[in-house]
Design an enzyme around this catalytic site. Structure first.
Site, PDB file in Angstrom:
ATOM      1  CG  HIS A   1      -0.192   0.256   2.508  1.00  0.00           C
ATOM      2  ND1 HIS A   1       0.642  -0.673   3.074  1.00  0.00           N
ATOM      3  CD2 HIS A   1      -0.144   1.352   3.316  1.00  0.00           C
ATOM      4  CE1 HIS A   1       1.153  -0.180   4.175  1.00  0.00           C
ATOM      5  NE2 HIS A   1       0.697   1.047   4.357  1.00  0.00           N
TER       6      HIS A   1
ATOM      7  CB  CYS B   1      32.454  -9.391  -9.889  1.00  0.00           C
ATOM      8  SG  CYS B   1      33.250  -9.593  -8.287  1.00  0.00           S
TER       9      CYS B   1
END
EC number: 2.7.1.211
Length: 655
Positions: free
Chosen positions: A62, A196
């Protein structure tokens, strides 16, 4: 206006433009959540009101939050009291960490479902850090119809000179992200950030501003490395989540998606090349040791202190200054022994935090496996063999144990995830914790316990047989492997043999060899103390050495030696040499005590100081000298502090 920035705010939905004071909710209408505006929507399509990074998506869908590159925290709240609808009227198209553009579709809301539920559908926008940065909010005229995505307000905010991040949102990695950014020198020291498959890779303006020690000691960080002009923070498998949390705080302008994609590609290829069985085994061992040492680090200090106290008590009782039945001894011994006795509970908590399991549940699991009734049954041969729901099992005393609770913490995250999938939301808080504790406890008691029993008994019988054949060979083998047996809980098979020898024969040759292993591990950390220039490591090493010489090796093992694996290997070699010397000299032990503080246990009753005690001095202090020299010369260098292992075992320049 040199210290000001203007931010355009778009309407998140179609509808009637309203003052915030018109909202029928005092939290918003009185400005408690910050300045802003409201819209009575005519359509359920919700768009982003600003450019920025999503910092919050509520569990009940919400509300969502976005942080702009200039530091404004914008909250969009969909309806009033719609939290009660548990997300049913909303379809969310974004997640925390996403970068969004003004006008981009982010949520779809079912207006009819909201009104049918008796809730108000008013959409509210508030700048939640208004007090800190907002100078003026200029809006279009109210009480007119507006279109989603059209500019309806302009906020004048203070220009952030120092963008030192605060914790953003309540996500799992938000605090870690804020701490990392602060300790690399703040946002102002960052040029860009990529990642990475295991590491955050910062390009910093000045590497010297980064606090390596502070970053390495953060929960969730494995180590720090510097390579290829990058400041690399090794995270492991959660690197993407941490990266998203960092970017959410410092802003998307610091990203380089192409460079990140290239780094991920290269390191993935490198990792795939290292998936042979031996590499997988090495990574598994490295992961296990990493979790083990990280879980122990928070309690190393009190373990060392407790070990020293136990050593002092052993000396006092050895010289008959204190009786083991006196109140003074009982109280002091409980203080020194409590940390070790309840170690599974403490480790359950710390290991769970490291591995992402529930710390409270794992602490309870630790309590279950050392529950007095179970310990009592396990201590007697006649009651150790029992059954659970018809399943035969062998009970084991897990007091002071390490390995079983680490296994439970490792499994805890998977068990909890499974239970949350199959148990309805409204009863999860009651049933998930107790079922998780039940499953993990049974895994240890029914699964791990019997395995440890069989392995430890087999090892113990084999080592005793070797001693009968050759005391020197037995000392070499037992001296080399005993501390590794301690790590996996396999040493318990030897303890009853030692106790039985002392109770029946009044002495134990095997306990003399076990005593040597403590001296060797203590000598190893003493060598580290003498050689390192790292102040913190010096403190830990000295305390661990004293504790080991008092007969408690946990601080040495988990605080230093295993953390830097070569130290443990060299110490074990030293221990094997010392054990062989002890076996050759046939050194005998006359009490359940040992190491350097336990020297009275090597004085032959009725004879006094004689050949056995001289054998003790030669073997123990000879082992101490060997261990210190070998570790000092071959086992440790301060360069190892910057090379703590990456769990993916990937080359520094690639990972």
């Amino acid at each position: 206006m040199n210290n000001q920035v203007l931010i355009s705010l778009a309407a998140p939905v179609d509808g009637k433009f309203m003052k915030l004071s018109q909202v029928k909710d005092p939290v918003f209408s009185e400005g408690l959540m910050g300045q802003g505006f409201a819209i009575e929507p005519t359509d359920g399509k919700v768009v982003s009101p600003v450019d920025g990074t999503v910092t919050l998506v509520s569990e009940t869908k919400h509300a969502f939050g976005i942080k702009t590159p200039d530091g404004a925290d914008v909250l969009v709240h969909l309806g009033i009291d719609t939290v009660d609808l548990k997300g049913e009227p909303f379809t969310v198209l974004i997640k925390q960490g996403d970068r969004v553009k003004m006008g981009q579709d982010v949520v779809k809301m079912d207006l009819k479902e909201i009104t049918d539920a008796g809730k108000q559908k008013t959409v509210i926008l508030a700048i939640t850090n208004s007090k800190d940065i907002l100078q003026q909010l200029m809006t279009k005229e109210f009480d007119q119809n507006i279109t989603a995505g059209s500019t309806v307000a302009v906020a004048s905010i203070k220009k952030l000179i120092d963008k030192k991040p605060q914790k953003v949102g309540s996500g799992k990695y938000d605090q870690l992200a804020a701490d990392i950014v602060e300790n690399v020198g703040g946002t102002e020291n960052i040029n860009s950030l990529i990642h990475c498959i295991t590491r955050l890779r910062f390009y910093l303006k000045d590497d010297s501003k980064a606090n390596d020690n502070a970053i390495e000691n953060l929960d969730g960080v494995i180590s720090v490395a510097k390579a290829g002009g990058q400041y690399q923070v090794v995270i492991g498998q959660a690197v993407t989540d941490v990266y998203d949390a960092v970017i959410a705080q410092i802003g998307p302008e610091f990203t380089n998606d192409n460079a990140t994609a290239e780094a991920v590609k290269k390191t993935t290829e490198e990792a795939n090349q290292k998936n042979d069985p031996w590499s997988v085994i090495k990574r598994g061992i490295s992961n296990f040791i990493g979790v083990l040492t990280a879980s122990m680090i928070p309690i190393i200090g009190i373990l060392a202190g407790s070990g020293i106290l136990k050593g002092i008590l052993a000396a006092l009782t050895g010289f008959k200054v204190l009786s083991t039945t006196s109140g003074t001894y009982v109280i002091l011994n409980s203080i020194g022994d409590a940390t070790f006795y309840f170690l599974p509970i403490i480790l359950g908590f710390t290991a769970a935090k490291k591995l992402g399991s529930d710390p409270i549940v794992l602490g309870i699991v630790g309590g279950i496996i050392i529950y007095p009734s179970i310990v009592t049954l396990a201590s007697k041969a006649s009651t150790a063999s029992t059954s659970f729901l018809g399943i035969p099992t062998t009970l084991v005393s897990y007091t002071s144990s390490v390995f079983p609770i680490i296994v439970a913490a490792w499994l805890g995250k998977c068990v909890e995830k499974f239970l949350k999938k199959v148990i309805p939301l409204y009863v999860r808080s009651v049933f998930v914790p107790i079922l998780e504790a039940l499953i993990l406890s049974l895994v240890i008691i029914i699964g791990v316990g019997p395995i440890i029993t069989v392995l430890s008994k087999g090892l113990s019988d084999g080592l005793v047989s070797i001693y009968s054949f050759s005391p020197t060979l037995s000392g070499f083998v037992l001296g080399g492997v005993y501390q590794a047996m301690v790590i996996f809980g396999l040493h318990w098979g030897l303890i009853p043999i030692v106790i039985n020898d002392i109770a029946t024969n009044g002495h134990s040759y095997i306990n003399s060899i076990l005593s040597i292993t403590m001296v060797a591990q203590g000598g190893a950390v003493l060598a580290v103390f003498l050689k390192t220039k790292n102040k913190k490591l010096k403190e830990v090493s000295l305390a661990a050495a004293i504790s080991a010489f008092c007969g408690v090796t946990e601080p040495a093992l988990y605080g230093v030696n295993l953390k830097y694996k070569r130290i443990f290997i060299v110490a074990s070699i030293s221990s094997a040499i010392g054990g062989a010397l002890t076996g050759f000299l046939k050194v005998n032990n006359y009490a359940l005590s040992g190491a350097l503080i336990g020297f009275p246990a090597f004085i032959t009753p009725g004879v006094g100081i004689g050949s056995n005690f001289y054998g003790y001095l030669i073997s123990h202090y000879g082992t101490l000298l060997i261990s210190v020299l070998l570790v000092y010369l071959f086992g440790f260098t301060d360069k190892m502090l910057a090379k703590k292992s990456d769990p993916m075992n990937i080359n520094l320049n690639m990972a």
